[in-house]
Scaffold this motif. Structure first.
Motif, short mmCIF file in Angstrom:
data_model
loop_
_atom_site.label_atom_id
_atom_site.label_comp_id
_atom_site.label_asym_id
_atom_site.label_seq_id
_atom_site.Cartn_x
_atom_site.Cartn_y
_atom_site.Cartn_z
N UNK A 78 -2.52 -5.55 6.63
CA UNK A 78 -3.13 -4.30 7.07
C UNK A 78 -2.18 -3.51 7.96
N UNK A 79 -1.52 -4.19 8.90
CA UNK A 79 -0.57 -3.52 9.79
C UNK A 79 0.66 -3.06 9.03
N UNK A 80 1.04 -3.84 8.03
CA UNK A 80 2.22 -3.49 7.24
C UNK A 80 1.99 -2.21 6.45
N UNK A 81 0.72 -2.03 5.95
CA UNK A 81 0.42 -0.82 5.17
C UNK A 81 0.54 0.44 6.01
N UNK A 82 0.36 0.32 7.32
CA UNK A 82 0.51 1.48 8.20
C UNK A 82 1.97 1.93 8.28
N UNK A 83 2.85 0.98 8.06
CA UNK A 83 4.29 1.28 8.12
C UNK A 83 4.82 1.60 6.72
N UNK A 84 4.35 0.81 5.76
CA UNK A 84 4.82 0.96 4.39
C UNK A 84 3.63 0.75 3.46
N UNK A 85 3.24 1.81 2.78
CA UNK A 85 2.01 1.78 2.00
C UNK A 85 2.04 0.76 0.87
N UNK A 86 3.19 0.56 0.24
CA UNK A 86 3.27 -0.36 -0.89
C UNK A 86 3.70 -1.77 -0.48
N UNK A 87 3.55 -2.09 0.81
CA UNK A 87 3.94 -3.43 1.27
C UNK A 87 3.06 -4.47 0.64
N UNK A 88 3.64 -5.61 0.32
CA UNK A 88 2.91 -6.70 -0.32
C UNK A 88 3.20 -8.00 0.42
N UNK A 89 2.36 -9.00 0.17
CA UNK A 89 2.53 -10.31 0.81
C UNK A 89 3.91 -10.85 0.45
N UNK A 90 4.61 -11.31 1.48
CA UNK A 90 5.94 -11.88 1.26
C UNK A 90 7.08 -10.92 1.51
#
Length: 464
Positions: A78-90
């Protein structure tokens, strides 16, 4: 430091160390990266220091996970999506972090790292500055003395003047302003080591280039130089312009130019002579002020026999042979200096040795006339030399006869012993006649003074 007024810190360090702002900026960023690896759990640290905005931002890499167990290295999806919308696990993404989170110990490490990198940058600057100054003359101030070396300050840099590069008799005091020749710059573990000299010939050349415009513009050239630092220097100069006197240009009006250099070298004597491609003329000039009567050159051995008047002998040789030694170094010739009287005596001795040799060879049975002539012209052309020669070296003169070669050496030794005995007997007879010589006045003393070594038999008398 990380939270304070960073721009003031950077400017202060830059001014104190005389290092470019960009170098200081790079040092800070590299120190933060290094400290992050050693003292924190952060990975992939990337500092961004903005000197204009006076801000420091630090980015670190975190791994995207579902459940965060270590917030230093991991970030939720969830926090990663705030920085990078297409972030995925790993995925690994860059996250900005507060510099204060590095902690006090990390901040201290950063400070130490910054200072170390600034020292490295400062040393590199000194290396670059003095590498281009090698083989030049710079002005320095005597700072202190370490053992027998003198530490000379050039700007904010300390250089070493070793004892071996200090002229004979030179004495320096704290605060003395001196000119030195930069010989070498080396990188050591303690930093750049800069060695300077006051004793090398190159210093004199550079001083002349500074004081004599004709040398600096190439009209006058220093062809050769020889120096006994602290005592005397000789230089040979030539001119590319026939209208320019090279010696006069170097000496200056009433000696003004050369005297400036003499004073800088603590009153070291300097002889300026005109260069000549003729070795005889060059040697005569190099031995000035001695009166040279003649010069005989041997090209093979590069030896010059110089004949001077009796009154000039001490001048030509100089104190402790200094003048002759400098003249030899200046000209590139080995110089043997003789007075006219000494040369005449040596010629008489050579003639006497020749007569002894001819007399000895005439008594050797089995030696051909060709062999005798060859010996007289060889390096073994005296009886004394044959006594010191191995028989095998004489085989060329005996047509390979080893017994004849051995008898030559043995006979020469016997001949020399006979000469020594004869000389001894003559000496004994003169001692017995000494009372008569005293009573006889001037005539008797004159006969004693004119006594000569024993003479070999007269060839003409032998024939009669």
């Amino acid at each position: 430091m990380l939270e304070g007024n960073l721009i003031n810190f950077v400017k202060q360090i830059s001014k104190e160390k005389e290092v470019d702002l960009e170098i200081v900026k790079s040092a800070i960023e590299q120190a933060i990266i290094s400290t992050s690896k050693k003292n924190t759990q952060y990975h992939g640290t990337r500092p961004v220091l903005d000197l204009e905005a006076n801000t420091l931002r630090i980015f670190v890499e975190k791994k995207v996970v579902e459940n965060v167990s270590n917030d230093k290295t991991e970030i939720s999806l969830k926090s990663a999506h705030k920085i990078k919308k297409d972030a995925a696990i790993g995925d690994l993404i860059e996250v900005e972090t507060d510099p204060a989170e590095f902690g006090r110990i990390a901040a201290q490490s950063v400070r130490q790292g910054i200072m170390q990198r600034l020292r490295d940058a400062e040393q590199e600057k000194i290396m670059d500055e003095f590498t281009v100054k090698v083989c030049t003359v710079v002005t320095g101030i005597v700072q202190r003395f370490e053992r027998r070396n003198v530490i000379v300050g050039i700007g904010k840099v300390e250089t070493i003047l070793p004892q071996s590069e200090i002229p004979y008799g030179a004495q320096y005091r704290y605060g003395d302003r001196i000119r030195v020749y930069v010989q070498d710059v080396q990188k050591t573990q303690r930093g750049p080591e800069i060695r300077v000299s006051r004793a090398c010939p190159e210093l004199v050349i550079k001083l002349f280039e500074q004081e004599v415009p004709e040398i600096s513009d190439g009209t006058v050239k220093i062809v050769s130089i020889a120096r006994e630092a602290g005592m005397r220097t000789k230089i040979a100069v030539t001119s590319n312009n026939p209208d320019v006197d090279p010696v006069g240009a170097c000496v200056g009006m009433k000696g003004s130019r050369v005297q400036m250099i003499v004073r800088e070298l603590d009153n070291e004597k300097i002889d300026v002579i005109p260069y000549s491609a003729n070795p005889e003329e060059l040697i005569k000039a190099a031995l000035n002020p001695a009166e040279v009567l003649s010069v005989q050159l041997s090209e093979e051995s590069r030896t010059a026999q110089v004949i001077v008047s009796e009154n000039s002998l001490s001048l030509a040789i100089g104190k402790r042979g200094q003048n002759a030694k400098l003249a030899a170094n200046l000209t590139g010739w080995k110089i043997d200096i003789l007075s006219e009287e000494r040369r005449e005596l040596l010629e008489k001795m050579e003639e006497l040795n020749r007569r002894y040799m001819e007399d000895f060879l005439s008594q050797v049975e089995g030696l051909s006339e060709l062999g005798r002539d060859a010996l007289l012209k060889s390096p073994y052309n005296s009886v004394e030399k044959i006594t010191k020669t191995a028989p095998v070296l004489l085989l060329n003169f005996t047509n390979g006869d080893s017994q004849l070669a051995e008898s030559l050496v043995a006979g020469a030794k016997e001949y020399m012993e006979a000469l020594e005995e004869l000389a001894k007997n003559l000496g004994d007879s003169k001692e017995k006649e000494q009372p008569d010589a005293v009573a006889g006045g001037e005539n008797a003393q004159g006969e004693e003074k004119g006594a000569e070594p024993p003479q070999p038999p007269d060839e003409s008398a032998g024939e009669n």
